[in-house]
Enzyme design. Structure first.
Site, PDB file in Angstrom:
ATOM      1  N   ARG A  60      -9.045 -17.006  15.879  1.00 61.50           N
ATOM      2  CA  ARG A  60      -8.586 -16.136  16.132  1.00 61.50           C
ATOM      3  C   ARG A  60      -7.335 -16.010  16.854  1.00 61.50           C
ATOM      4  NH1 ARG A  60      -9.489 -12.307  20.473  1.00 61.50           N
ATOM      5  NH2 ARG A  60     -11.664 -14.328  21.071  1.00 61.50           N
ATOM      6  N   TYR A 113      -1.132   7.250   3.593  1.00 62.67           N
ATOM      7  CA  TYR A 113      -3.137   6.665   2.937  1.00 62.67           C
ATOM      8  C   TYR A 113      -4.139   6.594   3.795  1.00 62.67           C
ATOM      9  CZ  TYR A 113      -6.479   3.321   2.113  1.00 62.67           C
ATOM     10  OH  TYR A 113      -7.630   2.874   2.325  1.00 62.67           O
ATOM     11  N   ASP A 185       5.443   1.849   6.488  1.00 58.90           N
ATOM     12  CA  ASP A 185       3.859   1.489   5.452  1.00 58.90           C
ATOM     13  C   ASP A 185       4.286   0.698   3.930  1.00 58.90           C
ATOM     14  OD1 ASP A 185       2.203   0.501   4.307  1.00 58.90           O
ATOM     15  OD2 ASP A 185       0.182   1.999   4.712  1.00 58.90           O
ATOM     16  N   LYS A 210      -2.520  -5.586  -2.332  1.00 60.00           N
ATOM     17  CA  LYS A 210      -2.542  -4.526  -2.901  1.00 60.00           C
ATOM     18  C   LYS A 210      -0.817  -5.583  -3.570  1.00 60.00           C
ATOM     19  CE  LYS A 210      -4.291  -0.768  -1.767  1.00 60.00           C
ATOM     20  NZ  LYS A 210      -5.770  -1.157  -0.785  1.00 60.00           N
TER      21      LYS A 210
HETATM   22  C1  LIG Z   1      -0.247   2.277   1.651  1.00 59.30           C
HETATM   23  C2  LIG Z   1      -1.455   1.630   2.331  1.00 59.30           C
HETATM   24  N1  LIG Z   1      -1.530   1.754   3.374  1.00 59.30           N
HETATM   25  C3  LIG Z   1      -2.796   0.792   3.797  1.00 59.30           C
HETATM   26  C4  LIG Z   1      -3.677   0.485   3.492  1.00 59.30           C
HETATM   27  C5  LIG Z   1      -4.984  -0.172   3.547  1.00 59.30           C
HETATM   28  O1  LIG Z   1      -4.997  -0.871   3.288  1.00 59.30           O
HETATM   29  P1  LIG Z   1      -6.693  -1.943   3.407  1.00 59.30           P
HETATM   30  O2  LIG Z   1      -7.581  -1.408   2.105  1.00 59.30           O
HETATM   31  O3  LIG Z   1      -6.495  -3.470   3.215  1.00 59.30           O
HETATM   32  O4  LIG Z   1      -7.945  -2.149   4.411  1.00 59.30           O
HETATM   33  C6  LIG Z   1      -3.796   1.059   1.755  1.00 59.30           C
HETATM   34  C7  LIG Z   1      -5.367   1.177   0.824  1.00 59.30           C
HETATM   35  O5  LIG Z   1      -4.748   1.276   0.031  1.00 59.30           O
HETATM   36  C8  LIG Z   1      -2.597   1.755   1.490  1.00 59.30           C
HETATM   37  O6  LIG Z   1      -2.429   2.194   0.348  1.00 59.30           O
END
Ligand SMILES: Cc1ncc(COP(=O)(O)O)c(C=O)c1O
Length: 409
Positions: A60, A113, A185, A210
């Site tokens: 961890r 998101y 992000d 992704k």
């Molecule tokens: C732009 C964006 N940020 C964060 C996330 C969150 O990622 P995770 O699903 O890996 O937790 C996503 C998921 O679709 C996303 O599209």
């Protein structure tokens, strides 16, 4: 690699942070699937816990496979300290928790998101954190939202699903003048297409689920930070809240990232061609794609991004029903949420992910009835195009009289 010279992006995807295994020479970084690490003596254990010896103690808190991935992605983002997380949301949570507290204020891009917004609205609000959601592509609105207690400016660009773009350099200047930390992000771009740290951001984060992993088989995230003090703060929060990545998951991402640049090149070329064809289809009212000259921020895309990527949003003539027919008529494109995989994914937010939202709330978030989001993959262009345009023909057959056209966005 032995050389410490910076490498081209394609080379770094394959080699950054990775060395042949010292024990047996394995070319692939071994999976250190161990929760804990033995100390040779009480003195060595003590030195590790006091920080005098940087060796591993407990997964961890750090693991060699995870470290290789963190070094790799940090190099791809142009340098810094990487902190790999169990999911993209674990990275978002770590950033919020490290930077915000009772009485502090965050400004976020309005169409972030969904769960990044829900986490703040439902959970962090309980601890006295306030947030304003603004269209950060409008810098005047961002400036106007700054308060004396603004600690964090959280940007997502391109935004989801509108694909509107925030000027990271200018937004960072506004935030820094107010003493706030800037998080970007960068999931939609990957470091191949946009490097927020080079543009003035303090922290970049990804859902590595992704593009970085790219094979729709892992959930993972990462934060990359250049400032050592800030990185130490985030590392403490991450290791204490337990959002750390598992070593096997880290290894899978290391495997996926090796082909990042190849995948993005192919997917982006497919997306460019599809977007060009979509704009003149009679069942399409508008197309949002950063590579179209008609994109309202095309100049900013050219300045800030190294390419327009492979995410396309388009508006169907015929609303929700047209969306339903399209979803049922594609056969090669996979009907699924998520994005950035090697396969093309298609989804209709009004009929699926956002169906439970009241229509007004959905529309104000930029999610119109006929909006379709396409994450273009690496299939042969002819097959993709045939699949999508045959499905659009089916929409046209079943929604007669709806075929006037067209705006591009
Ligand atoms: C732009 C964006 N940020 C964060 C996330 C969150 O990622 P995770 O699903 O890996 O937790 C996503 C998921 O679709 C996303 O599209």
């Amino acid at each position: 690699m032995k050389s410490s010279l910076p490498h081209q992006f394609d080379t770094a995807c394959i080699h950054a942070g990775q060395h042949p295994d010292e024990l047996f020479g394995g070319v692939s970084v071994p999976i250190y699937q161990s929760s804990t690490f033995a100390f040779k003596s009480a003195e060595e254990g003590a030195a590790r816990f006091s920080g005098k010896d940087s060796g591993y103690k407990y997964t961890r808190l750090g693991n060699p496979t995870t470290s290789a991935l963190e070094a790799c992605i940090a190099e791809l983002e142009g340098g810094g300290i990487g902190l790999a997380t169990a999911s993209g949301m674990a990275a978002v949570n770590t950033a919020y928790m490290a930077l915000l507290g009772c009485g502090s204020h965050m400004i976020s891009t309005d169409s972030v998101y969904g769960p990044s917004r829900t986490l703040m609205e439902k959970e962090f609000s309980r601890f006295g954190v306030e947030t304003d959601y603004v269209d950060t592509s409008n810098l005047d609105k961002l400036k106007a939202a700054i308060r004396p207690n603004t600690k964090l400016v959280y940007l997502e660009t391109p935004a989801n699903p509108t694909l509107s773009i925030t000027d990271i350099t200018e937004a960072a200047k506004i935030a820094h003048t107010a003493g706030a930390v800037v998080v970007v992000d960068n999931t939609f771009c990957s470091p191949m297409l946009q490097r927020p740290l080079d543009l003035g951001a303090d922290i970049v984060l990804h859902s590595m689920t992704k593009f970085i992993n790219g094979h729709s088989d892992v959930v993972a995230g990462i934060l990359v930070i250049r400032d050592k003090t800030l990185a130490a703060r985030l590392r403490n929060v991450l290791s204490q809240t337990g959002g750390t990545i598992d070593p096997h998951q880290a290894w899978l991402v290391l495997r996926g990232v090796k082909t990042l640049s190849m995948r993005i090149r192919v997917a982006q070329e497919n997306a460019r061609r599809l977007a060009d064809e979509l704009v003149s289809h009679p069942m399409i009212a508008s197309v949002a794609y950063p590579g179209l000259r008609t994109h309202p921020q095309y100049k900013l895309v050219e300045k800030q991004m190294k390419g327009p990527g492979s995410m396309i949003s388009f508006e169907l003539v015929g609303g929700v029903e047209a969306g339903r027919i399209l979803m049922n008529s594609v056969s090669l494109s996979t009907l699924a949420v998520s994005l950035g995989g090697i396969e093309t994914l298609i989804q209709h937010p009004a009929g699926m992910t956002h169906a439970s939202l009241p229509r007004e709330a959905r529309l104000s978030a930029g999610i119109s009835d006929g909006l379709v989001r396409l994450s273009v993959g690496c299939e042969a262009y002819e097959d993709l195009s045939h699949d999508l345009f045959s499905a659009l023909d089916e929409v046209r057959r079943q929604c007669p009289g709806e075929s006037t056209m067209s705006v591009t966005g």
